[in-house]
Design an enzyme around this catalytic site. Structure first.
Site, mmCIF file in Angstrom:
data_model
loop_
_atom_site.group_PDB
_atom_site.id
_atom_site.type_symbol
_atom_site.label_atom_id
_atom_site.label_comp_id
_atom_site.label_asym_id
_atom_site.label_seq_id
_atom_site.Cartn_x
_atom_site.Cartn_y
_atom_site.Cartn_z
ATOM 1 N N PRO A 10 40.258 33.267 46.529
ATOM 2 C CA PRO A 10 38.623 33.554 46.852
ATOM 3 C C PRO A 10 37.811 33.796 45.725
ATOM 4 C CG PRO A 10 39.966 35.330 47.481
ATOM 5 C CD PRO A 10 41.057 34.391 47.135
ATOM 6 N N ASN A 11 36.641 33.265 45.879
ATOM 7 C CA ASN A 11 35.358 33.596 45.011
ATOM 8 C C ASN A 11 35.466 32.682 43.567
ATOM 9 O OD1 ASN A 11 34.142 35.675 46.550
ATOM 10 N ND2 ASN A 11 35.714 36.894 45.989
ATOM 11 N N ARG A 18 29.823 33.665 38.468
ATOM 12 C CA ARG A 18 30.241 35.014 38.921
ATOM 13 C C ARG A 18 30.717 35.750 37.709
ATOM 14 N NH1 ARG A 18 36.471 35.826 41.033
ATOM 15 N NH2 ARG A 18 36.522 37.854 41.778
ATOM 16 N N TYR A 23 34.662 36.628 33.512
ATOM 17 C CA TYR A 23 35.318 35.209 34.054
ATOM 18 C C TYR A 23 35.040 34.131 33.166
ATOM 19 C CZ TYR A 23 36.884 38.282 37.745
ATOM 20 O OH TYR A 23 37.524 39.204 38.747
ATOM 21 N N ASN A 74 46.391 31.247 40.733
ATOM 22 C CA ASN A 74 45.584 32.445 40.579
ATOM 23 C C ASN A 74 44.991 32.846 41.785
ATOM 24 O OD1 ASN A 74 43.561 34.402 40.015
ATOM 25 N ND2 ASN A 74 42.252 33.166 38.541
ATOM 26 N N ALA A 77 41.692 38.107 44.431
ATOM 27 C CA ALA A 77 41.659 39.246 45.125
ATOM 28 C C ALA A 77 42.969 39.406 46.025
ATOM 29 C CB ALA A 77 40.305 39.451 45.798
ATOM 30 N N GLU A 98 52.021 32.531 37.836
ATOM 31 C CA GLU A 98 50.745 33.352 38.449
ATOM 32 C C GLU A 98 49.707 33.533 37.078
ATOM 33 O OE1 GLU A 98 51.836 37.412 39.575
ATOM 34 O OE2 GLU A 98 49.660 37.960 39.836
ATOM 35 N N HIS A 100 45.820 34.807 35.874
ATOM 36 C CA HIS A 100 44.554 35.498 35.892
ATOM 37 C C HIS A 100 43.599 35.221 34.537
ATOM 38 C CE1 HIS A 100 46.073 37.453 39.323
ATOM 39 N NE2 HIS A 100 47.280 37.834 38.630
ATOM 40 N N ARG A 107 41.700 46.602 33.601
ATOM 41 C CA ARG A 107 40.493 46.748 34.456
ATOM 42 C C ARG A 107 40.777 47.991 35.300
ATOM 43 N NH1 ARG A 107 38.693 41.043 36.787
ATOM 44 N NH2 ARG A 107 36.920 42.389 37.487
HETATM 45 C C1 DQA Z 1 41.391 37.385 38.873
HETATM 46 C C2 DQA Z 1 41.455 38.986 38.958
HETATM 47 C C3 DQA Z 1 41.533 39.575 40.258
HETATM 48 O O1 DQA Z 1 41.753 40.963 40.027
HETATM 49 C C4 DQA Z 1 39.955 39.240 40.615
HETATM 50 O O2 DQA Z 1 40.023 39.568 42.310
HETATM 51 C C5 DQA Z 1 39.742 37.753 40.851
HETATM 52 C C6 DQA Z 1 39.935 37.039 39.627
HETATM 53 C C7 DQA Z 1 41.294 36.826 37.462
HETATM 54 O O3 DQA Z 1 41.443 35.566 37.433
HETATM 55 O O4 DQA Z 1 41.180 37.411 36.401
HETATM 56 O O5 DQA Z 1 39.268 37.235 41.714
HETATM 57 O O6 DQA Z 1 42.632 36.696 39.658
#
Ligand code: DQA
Length: 148
Positions: A10-11, A18, A23, A74, A77, A98, A100, A107
């Site tokens: 998501p997002n 964003r 990011y 990825n 959240a 995985e 990120h 963080r």
């Molecule tokens: C994320 C890190 C997560 O904590 C966050 O909720 C994201 C992006 C990252 O790519 O750094 O949406 O996965």
């Protein structure tokens, strides 16, 4: 050519707009293009997905059981909340990396815990979009002994 599913939670559709200080400025379309180009270099077919819906991600992981040799994900959240995505990944037999973009360990405390890591072969974080390309490198190396 082995197929790799590159999954985004998501997002991440808002990437570039964003919180760019966290990011980065690249869009998800930029990341997809880089992954496809990297896949061509490595002999991997890339299938890139993004969803804001947990169940849809679970179903895409189920499809990967028949359609993909490996997964880079990825989970955004859902990393920190989704036992369902962890369980779906545990039912996938190939390598799972995985990814990120940000260093989740620098963080907020809640970002340090990942359900997905319990199903992952390896984890890459904090290297921005380069992390996706490193994940594909790792997948190519892991799959290589089987394809020769
Ligand atoms: C994320 C890190 C997560 O904590 C966050 O909720 C994201 C992006 C990252 O790519 O750094 O949406 O996965």
């Amino acid at each position: 050519m082995p197929t790799v599913f590159v999954l985004n939670g998501p997002n991440l559709n808002l990437l570039g707009k964003r919180q760019p200080e966290i990011y980065g400025h690249e869009t998800l379309a930029d990341v997809e293009a880089s992954c496809i180009a990297k896949g061509e270099d490595l002999g991997l077919t890339i299938r890139f997905h993004q969803s804001n819906h947990e169940g849809e991600i679970v179903e895409t992981i189920h499809r990967a059981r028949d359609e993909a040799a490996a997964i880079a994900i990825n989970p955004a959240a859902y990393t920190h909340t989704s036992v369902a995505i962890m369980d779906a990944l545990l039912a996938f037999e190939g390598p799972i990396i995985e990814v990120h973009l940000s260093n989740v360990h620098r963080r907020e405390e809640f970002r340090s815990h990942s359900w997905v890591s319990k199903a992952a072969t390896g984890v890459i974080c904090g290297l921005g979009s380069q992390g996706y390309l490193l994940a594909l490198d790792a997948i190519a190396r892991i799959l290589a002994p089987k394809s020769v």
